[in-house]
Design an enzyme around this catalytic site. Structure first.
Site, short mmCIF file in Angstrom:
data_model
loop_
_atom_site.label_atom_id
_atom_site.label_comp_id
_atom_site.label_asym_id
_atom_site.label_seq_id
_atom_site.Cartn_x
_atom_site.Cartn_y
_atom_site.Cartn_z
N GLN A 1 0.83 -1.21 0.00
CA GLN A 1 0.00 0.00 0.00
C GLN A 1 0.87 1.26 0.00
O GLN A 1 0.36 2.36 -0.22
CB GLN A 1 -0.89 0.02 1.24
N VAL B 1 3.50 4.23 -0.82
CA VAL B 1 3.82 5.00 -2.03
C VAL B 1 5.25 5.54 -1.97
O VAL B 1 5.65 6.34 -2.81
CB VAL B 1 2.82 6.16 -2.22
N HIS C 1 -1.38 1.49 -4.25
CA HIS C 1 -1.87 2.86 -4.20
C HIS C 1 -0.99 3.82 -4.98
O HIS C 1 -1.10 5.04 -4.80
CB HIS C 1 -1.99 3.32 -2.74
N CYS D 1 -0.50 14.83 -15.18
CA CYS D 1 -1.64 15.74 -15.28
C CYS D 1 -2.88 14.91 -15.60
O CYS D 1 -2.80 13.71 -15.87
CB CYS D 1 -1.40 16.80 -16.36
N GLY E 1 2.30 -4.91 8.96
CA GLY E 1 2.33 -3.48 9.24
C GLY E 1 1.18 -2.69 8.67
O GLY E 1 1.39 -1.60 8.14
N ASN F 1 1.36 -7.40 13.02
CA ASN F 1 0.97 -6.00 13.21
C ASN F 1 0.68 -5.74 14.68
O ASN F 1 0.22 -6.64 15.39
CB ASN F 1 -0.27 -5.68 12.38
N GLY G 1 -1.68 -3.67 17.27
CA GLY G 1 -2.92 -2.92 17.35
C GLY G 1 -4.03 -3.53 16.52
O GLY G 1 -3.83 -4.49 15.77
#
Length: 361
Positions: free
Chosen positions: A128, A130, A155, A163, A271, A297, A299
């Site tokens: 995910q 970038v 992503h 543009c 993560g 991970n 949480g």
């Protein structure tokens, strides 16, 4: 319609507590999961925390930065003067944040995954993120084709911009164009670098301006659009090649993420809280087609409600290098490329976010 930033519910009926395990047990379980090979890996912002890039969310699933108000796609793409102000705000903040993203180095976790890829234990990697850090931690024998075939940036990527009419350029070139049009901002960036007082950078390269106003910021136009007769307001609608809030990934990227998963035997998720649906549905699809899923991970995550998921509450940086050493055995020391990958990587988490390291993207 009010569009909110995706987060994780703390409803006890949705999330559940997972038993804490020792590092030894965590390593053992990961080795058993990875050792047969043909694994797909899905990563989120948590894996880049050791590279100095803050995660989106903390251990409770909430955004780490309560003042973070990202610009949505419809705001950035608005051709009116209001949209132009949104683009001024976005590019001013991103201009300040890009150097930290560009200079970030892969963590030990990035290189550990690179070693598993080199050994063909990890067949497909979906990220995910970038920031491009997985692409910096690949085997030196990989060319552009192999990199593109083995790594899917779900992503998008910050390193290129486009543009709305499809004209693309590298972020480095665009950054220089911004500098040339905004000499006072360039001086400000140089001052930040000289004093070492980098602004707080979010995983998408956005920063807080700390009282600096952006009304004087000049957003470069797309020169090719101008040559084609597009008016200046529309020619200024340029965005990094990433998926913004309020924007959907393409059907081609979605379909490829499913194909990459389906050609592997199991899925390891690292993560991420899976707050974005584009990532969550990959896990859902894995379960639907009968793939074993393990999560690494700290949480709550969006997938905690699924009984068939095995979860280890631990930072990837604490275990992945050890996992690689055990899985790869003696060849990790005898193969020069494996040795390079295994001995590379930084552990430089952001100083003010150490309590939330390796939480989700």
């Amino acid at each position: 319609m009010r569009v909110s930033i995706p987060t994780i519910s703390l409803d006890p009926l949705v999330t559940k507590a997972f038993p804490q395990v020792s590092k030894t047990e965590a390593v053992s379980r990961l080795v058993s999961f990875i050792e047969p090979g043909n694994v797909a890996v899905l990563t989120g912002a948590g894996i880049s925390v050791d590279s100095g890039i803050r995660a989106y969310r903390g251990q409770n699933g909430r955004y780490l930065n309560p003042n973070y108000h990202p610009i949505f796609f419809h705001e950035l793409a608005d051709p009116t003067p209001k949209g132009h102000r949104f683009r001024q705000r976005y590019w001013a903040r991103s201009y300040l944040g890009w150097p930290a993203i560009k200079e970030a180095k892969p963590s030990t976790s990035h290189y550990a995954i690179g070693a598993l890829q080199y050994s063909n234990l990890v067949h497909k990697l979906i990220t995910q993120n970038v920031d491009g850090l997985h692409g910096k931690a690949i085997p030196i024998t990989w060319g552009a084709y192999e990199k593109q075939r083995r790594i899917l940036e779900l992503h998008g990527r910050l390193r290129t911009v486009s543009c709305t009419r499809g004209h693309s350029q590298s972020r480095a070139v665009f950054q220089e164009r911004i500098s040339s049009l905004n000499p006072s901002w360039r001086k400000y960036v140089d001052e930040l670098a000289r004093t070492g007082s980098e602004p707080r950078t979010n995983p998408d390269g956005d920063v807080e301006l700390r009282g600096r106003y952006f009304t004087d910021f000049v957003v470069p136009n797309c020169e090719l659009c101008l040559l084609e007769g597009v008016n200046a307001d529309e020619a200024s609608i340029i965005k990094p090649d990433v998926i913004f809030f309020g924007e959907s990934i393409s059907s081609a990227v979605k379909d490829r993420s499913f194909r990459d998963l389906e050609c592997c035997d199991k899925l390891l998720v690292i993560g991420t809280t899976l707050a974005t649906y584009s990532a969550f549905r990959i896990v859902k699809h894995a379960l639907e087609v009968g793939k074993p899923v393990m999560m690494l991970n700290i949480g709550p995550t969006r997938a905690d409600k699924f009984e068939r998921i095995e979860k280890i509450e631990m930072k990837s940086g604490a275990v992945l290098t050890d996992v690689c050493s055990l899985v790869l055995g003696p060849k990790a020391h005898h193969d020069p490329e494996l040795r390079r990958l295994m001995m590379s990587g930084v552990v430089q988490p952001p100083i003010d976010d150490t309590a939330d390291n390796d939480t989700g993207g």
